[in-house]
Design an enzyme around this catalytic site. Sequence first.
Site, short mmCIF file in Angstrom:
data_model
loop_
_atom_site.label_atom_id
_atom_site.label_comp_id
_atom_site.label_asym_id
_atom_site.label_seq_id
_atom_site.Cartn_x
_atom_site.Cartn_y
_atom_site.Cartn_z
N ASP A 190 46.04 34.20 37.93
CA ASP A 190 47.27 34.96 38.19
C ASP A 190 48.48 34.08 37.85
OD1 ASP A 190 49.45 36.32 39.25
OD2 ASP A 190 48.54 36.69 41.21
N SER A 238 50.61 41.48 46.10
CA SER A 238 51.79 41.53 45.23
C SER A 238 53.01 41.93 46.05
CB SER A 238 51.52 42.51 44.08
OG SER A 238 52.40 42.28 43.02
N HIS A 272 46.64 38.72 37.70
CA HIS A 272 47.25 39.23 38.92
C HIS A 272 46.58 40.52 39.40
CE1 HIS A 272 50.26 39.96 41.91
NE2 HIS A 272 50.64 41.09 41.36
#
Lengths: 203, 372
Positions: B314, B148, B347
């Site tokens: 995601d 991320s 995610h």
Amino acid sequence: MSLFNTDRDFSIISKMIPSRSKIIDVGCGDGSLLDYLIKKKNIDGRGLEIDQDKIRECLAKGISAIQGDADIDLIDYPDKSFDYSILTYTLQATKRPKKVLEELVRISNKAIVSFPNFGYWKIRMSLLLNGKMPVSNELSYSWHETPNLHFCTIYDFIDLCEATDIKIEKKVNLKKNVIQSYNNKEWFENFFSGSGMFLISKK
Amino acid sequence: MSNNKIIDLGSSEDPLVLDCGKSIGPIKTAFTTYGELNETKSNAILVCHALTGDQYVASEHPITKKDGWWSLLIGPEKSIDTNKYFVICPNVIGGCMGSTGPNEINPKTGKEYGLDFPVVTIGDMVKAQKLLIDSFGIEKLFSVIGGSMGGMLVLEWLSKFPSYVFSAIPIATTTNHSAQNIALNELARQAIMADPEWKSGNYNIENTKPVKGLSVARMAAHISYLSEQSLHEKFGRNLQNKNKIEFSFDADFQVESYLRHQGFKFVDRFDANSYLYITRAMDYFDLKAENNGSLIEAFKNTNSHILCASFTSDWLYPTSENKVIIKAFNALGLNVSFVEIETDNGHDSFLLDEPEFFQTIKGFLDATYKKL
């Protein structure tokens, strides 16, 4: 698919490739061929493979491999990214074999392509005598579960190359384990070879 | 036992020059380490945390008392084996767990920075990380890894300090935020700033706390970390400790109760101003724009071994975004590998127990270590 004769094919492919070439193996599986070529020819190798479990095996061998699909992801490579691309026994499983071949000769200077030959006499006999789709050690799937979509004969492959921008540079006689220059179609090769292997480039 | 350390880096004479033009120095960096740095200083792995992560990557969090956020991945005999590797995880600047950030004291005024803290970027965070790495005398990190926002930091390392990076694992990330990503962050920031307790960022001085704003921000973000499938499977339309809807605005549904819990839990450990600063840094990150629209330009000096990973469910940093990065690496002929892990966990997958993902990382690191 149980792959014909791995040792024989690996060694003949290795003979066609100069040391330290930059190579992509499309449908590289667990990376065995790249691993072999790295050890034997000190190549700079990359793999493209659709199956994630196989990618993990490549990574654990120290081989760079990208999870992707020959039908979709070859377009992401610039022209002449590699000296050689290799496509062993994968052509028949692609959705658009013509497009894949064109991409191979675009992204690399030369491509080595092998495929099961449906012109082989045993396959012809099997269909003739049994009236059923051939299933053998080499072609081990039943028709309804096979990942193979586009079978061809050596004749068909040559015709396709001639109809497109692809030049056949060499042919491999896998029986005799020799690399030969290519001149013409030979009926006996189409009849007696279980598989075909060619070195191709862009015309 | 906490292994948290805080170090002063740079000085007032030799400050960190930020992308916004301002300078701060010295800067504080809070970090944890695991394992031993070997004699040749060649076994160091820098772990970069995500938006709301911190330096407690593999040790108990002092506030939540929970295991480190990647303790499933990192530790003795784990996928990132700390018997073999030396793991360093710093809190980013702008963060709120001890590194220089908006809730720290401004040495010039003796008061908390608040909104006087300069707007920092992903690039600034990496410059600060580089000072930390220098302080160890490490000239080449064996690997830089993060998911991320952590992945953005990894990409920034590859772009700005390529010779310091032997291998890199950017996970579920992007080279620039999409309009949707920015929109979600803006929603979170507006939630914080709309809370009257936020007091224009001076809540600590005024002894208030924008608990509601920050928890709404977390709730919105939390939805984006999950997938529709995982929300459906976890909660469906199930009711919370009741048999029928109550025609009220209490948490009738389990999913409501869950989100409220996530929000309220979050405010104990995170600072509202930090949330503003760090989301801003993520929104500003754009490796493409700063290289005249070319990612190839951004990574042209990179020669690292790279493993990229994305997750099928995601939708915050989808596989397509990750493939843009792969395409640039491929165009440069780099040693790049890529896996798309199949999972319903959205995610957040990179923080969860995903055995195939962990095995992929382990195989890559151990095989790459042999190439040193």
